[in-house]
Write a protein that holds these residues in place. Structure first.
Motif: not given
Length: 299
Positions: A190-196, A236-239
């Motif tokens: 997920h784009a909101a969890r880049p550290h993973m 990938g996708a937008r998010n």
């Protein structure tokens, strides 16, 4: 307009209407064979798949020269309503091979009618120039053993060049082309969890920039070379950060040693940058077109 002018235009328009892609030039081959046989030449079809070779002999010296044109088209839709617009949807003679074939038919017609030479002229119509496989297919089918020549001449139209001029030179004139595909595998998320994730877009961006240093910092400045990244795709996708990025492109060079250096540097940079980010990559590198190097005496 002379009779030859009208015939040349008719040939070119007929061939333009019926574009066929690499190794599928069946109607084109039949059309050429019919026109060449009508001019009185000995014609052999099916050389290298769909290639055509016609021979014309005058005198008895045993000397022979080849004249070559290419046959295939490009996978491009042709717009317009002109009378000779492509009738094969999705295909078009956008590279001028219809003109090349018409010119070679014209040369055959003139030489058959007027002579003026002592020896044999081979008219070689080569399939599959666009993907770079047709010449090799004809050679593998015994082209030079079956139809020996002392020299082979070819040309390519060049929009923008002055009409009535030939542009040539001794030595290297057209670069060889190699193709590459770089497949970078990271770990999407997920784009909101880049550290993973292990972001292959970041890796790919760094690779694209790094490849621009190959010519600038690895190739002798006296040696011409080009490295171009021409296509990037992801899953990938937008998010969503993708798990995979694919970079495609090509290189151009004249010297086999430079071509080998380009491949070595592309592979090493891609592997090193990917490893530094915790990603992996696979590089596919193919040698497509040999450079054109003109013999000085022939020039």
């Amino acid at each position: 307009m002379t009779d030859l002018d009208s015939r040349l235009r008719a040939w070119r328009h007929d061939l333009h209407r019926r574009p066929e892609p690499a190794f599928a030039e069946h109607a084109t081959s039949a059309y050429l064979a019919e026109a060449l046989e009508a001019a009185g030449l000995d014609v052999v079809t099916g050389v290298g798949g769909t290639g055509v070779v016609a021979s014309l002999t005058r005198g008895g010296t045993g000397r022979a020269v080849g004249l070559r044109a290419d046959m295939d088209c490009l996978p491009i839709d042709e717009p317009g309503t002109h009378a000779h617009v492509s009738r094969n949807p999705g295909f078009m003679h956008a590279c001028g091979h219809d003109g090349h074939m018409a010119m070679l038919l014209g040369a055959a017609a003139v030489l058959a009618a007027e002579g003026g030479f002592d020896g044999t002229v081979r008219f070689v119509f080569q399939p599959a120039e666009e993907p770079g496989r047709g010449a090799r297919a004809m050679l593998d089918d015994g082209l030079l053993a079956r139809f020996p020549v002392q020299a082979m001449y070819g040309l390519h139209n060049w929009p923008g060049a002055p009409a009535g001029h030939f542009l040539t030179r001794a030595g290297s004139i057209m670069a060889g082309e190699d193709n590459f595909e770089i497949r970078i595998r990271g770990r999407g998320g997920h784009a909101a969890r880049p550290h993973m994730v292990v972001d292959p877009i970041v890796v790919g961006a760094e690779i694209v920039l790094a490849l621009q240093t190959v010519v600038a910092r690895n190739v002798d400045p006296a040696q011409p070379a080009v490295v171009s990244c021409t296509d990037i795709s992801t899953d990938g996708a937008r998010n969503a950060i993708p798990g995979e990025v694919v970079i495609r492109g090509d290189t151009r060079s004249f010297d086999p040693a430079v071509a080998a250096l380009l491949e070595e540097r592309v592979r090493r940079l891609c592997e090193g940058i990917s490893a530094a980010h915790g990603a992996t990559c696979a590089v596919t590198y193919t040698h497509e077109f040999a450079p054109t190097v003109n013999d000085p005496a022939c020039v």
